[in-house]
Design an enzyme around this catalytic site. Sequence first.
Site, PDB file in Angstrom:
ATOM      1  N   HIS A 180       0.849  -1.189   0.000  1.00 20.77           N
ATOM      2  CA  HIS A 180       0.000   0.000   0.000  1.00 20.77           C
ATOM      3  C   HIS A 180       0.887   1.243   0.000  1.00 20.77           C
ATOM      4  O   HIS A 180       2.039   1.195   0.452  1.00 20.77           O
ATOM      5  CB  HIS A 180      -0.897   0.012   1.226  1.00 20.77           C
ATOM      6  CG  HIS A 180      -1.948  -1.050   1.212  1.00 20.77           C
ATOM      7  ND1 HIS A 180      -3.112  -0.949   1.951  1.00 20.77           N
ATOM      8  CD2 HIS A 180      -2.040  -2.231   0.546  1.00 20.77           C
ATOM      9  CE1 HIS A 180      -3.864  -2.015   1.743  1.00 20.77           C
ATOM     10  NE2 HIS A 180      -3.229  -2.812   0.905  1.00 20.77           N
ATOM     11  N   GLU A 205       0.925   3.905   1.811  1.00 17.27           N
ATOM     12  CA  GLU A 205       1.416   4.319   3.122  1.00 17.27           C
ATOM     13  C   GLU A 205       2.564   3.423   3.590  1.00 17.27           C
ATOM     14  O   GLU A 205       3.563   3.920   4.133  1.00 17.27           O
ATOM     15  CB  GLU A 205       0.284   4.293   4.159  1.00 17.27           C
ATOM     16  CG  GLU A 205      -0.847   5.241   3.853  1.00 17.27           C
ATOM     17  CD  GLU A 205      -1.945   4.635   2.970  1.00 17.27           C
ATOM     18  OE1 GLU A 205      -3.035   5.220   2.914  1.00 17.27           O
ATOM     19  OE2 GLU A 205      -1.712   3.587   2.327  1.00 17.27           O
ATOM     20  N   CYS A 254      -6.097   2.171   5.272  1.00 18.29           N
ATOM     21  CA  CYS A 254      -6.747   0.941   5.728  1.00 18.29           C
ATOM     22  C   CYS A 254      -6.248   0.593   7.137  1.00 18.29           C
ATOM     23  O   CYS A 254      -5.276   1.179   7.621  1.00 18.29           O
ATOM     24  CB  CYS A 254      -6.445  -0.202   4.754  1.00 18.29           C
ATOM     25  SG  CYS A 254      -4.772  -0.853   4.915  1.00 18.29           S
ATOM     26  N   CYS A 309      -2.459  -0.231   7.333  1.00 19.53           N
ATOM     27  CA  CYS A 309      -1.596   0.940   7.247  1.00 19.53           C
ATOM     28  C   CYS A 309      -1.682   1.787   8.512  1.00 19.53           C
ATOM     29  O   CYS A 309      -0.668   2.282   9.001  1.00 19.53           O
ATOM     30  CB  CYS A 309      -1.963   1.762   6.019  1.00 19.53           C
ATOM     31  SG  CYS A 309      -1.588   0.913   4.471  1.00 19.53           S
TER      32      CYS A 309
END
Length: 157
Positions: free
Chosen positions: A53, A55, A83, A86
């Site tokens: 992801h 992040e 999410c 993260c």
Amino acid sequence: MDDARRFLCEAVALAQANIEAGGRPFGAVVVRDGAVVATGVNAIARTNDPTAHAELMALRAAGRALGTPDLSGCIVYASGHPCPMCMAAMRLAGVEEVCFAYSNEDGAPYGLSTAAIYADLARPFAEQTMRIRHLPVPAEEGANLYAAWKRRQAGGA
């Protein structure tokens, strides 16, 4: 334009560029003391890594840039609502603030909301959709992993 808006616009620009490159619409910027430390974009499609992801990619790059996994004093600016994975990683890294441009509500019509995961995680383990079990392994004498780690940290054998 204030710093928060500027860094959020940078995260959104990274997300837009990632779309153009065939990736998902997520970008992130890690900032400390008003300066960009690292950036990341969602690399799931490129790497087949479900944890890639934006992040997390930015956190990994920030740790390398700063030479430490401790990201205390950092702010993460993300194009979308981070999410739970993260968000947890940012907490574990010591990130002090998170700002995001697009909400779960904004992403829902496009299949880009993690609100259902947040809701599921708020339930007791026995009620979550993923099976979660605690199966203790009997520790033999001296085989306690956590005690071994603590001894190692203290300089013992």
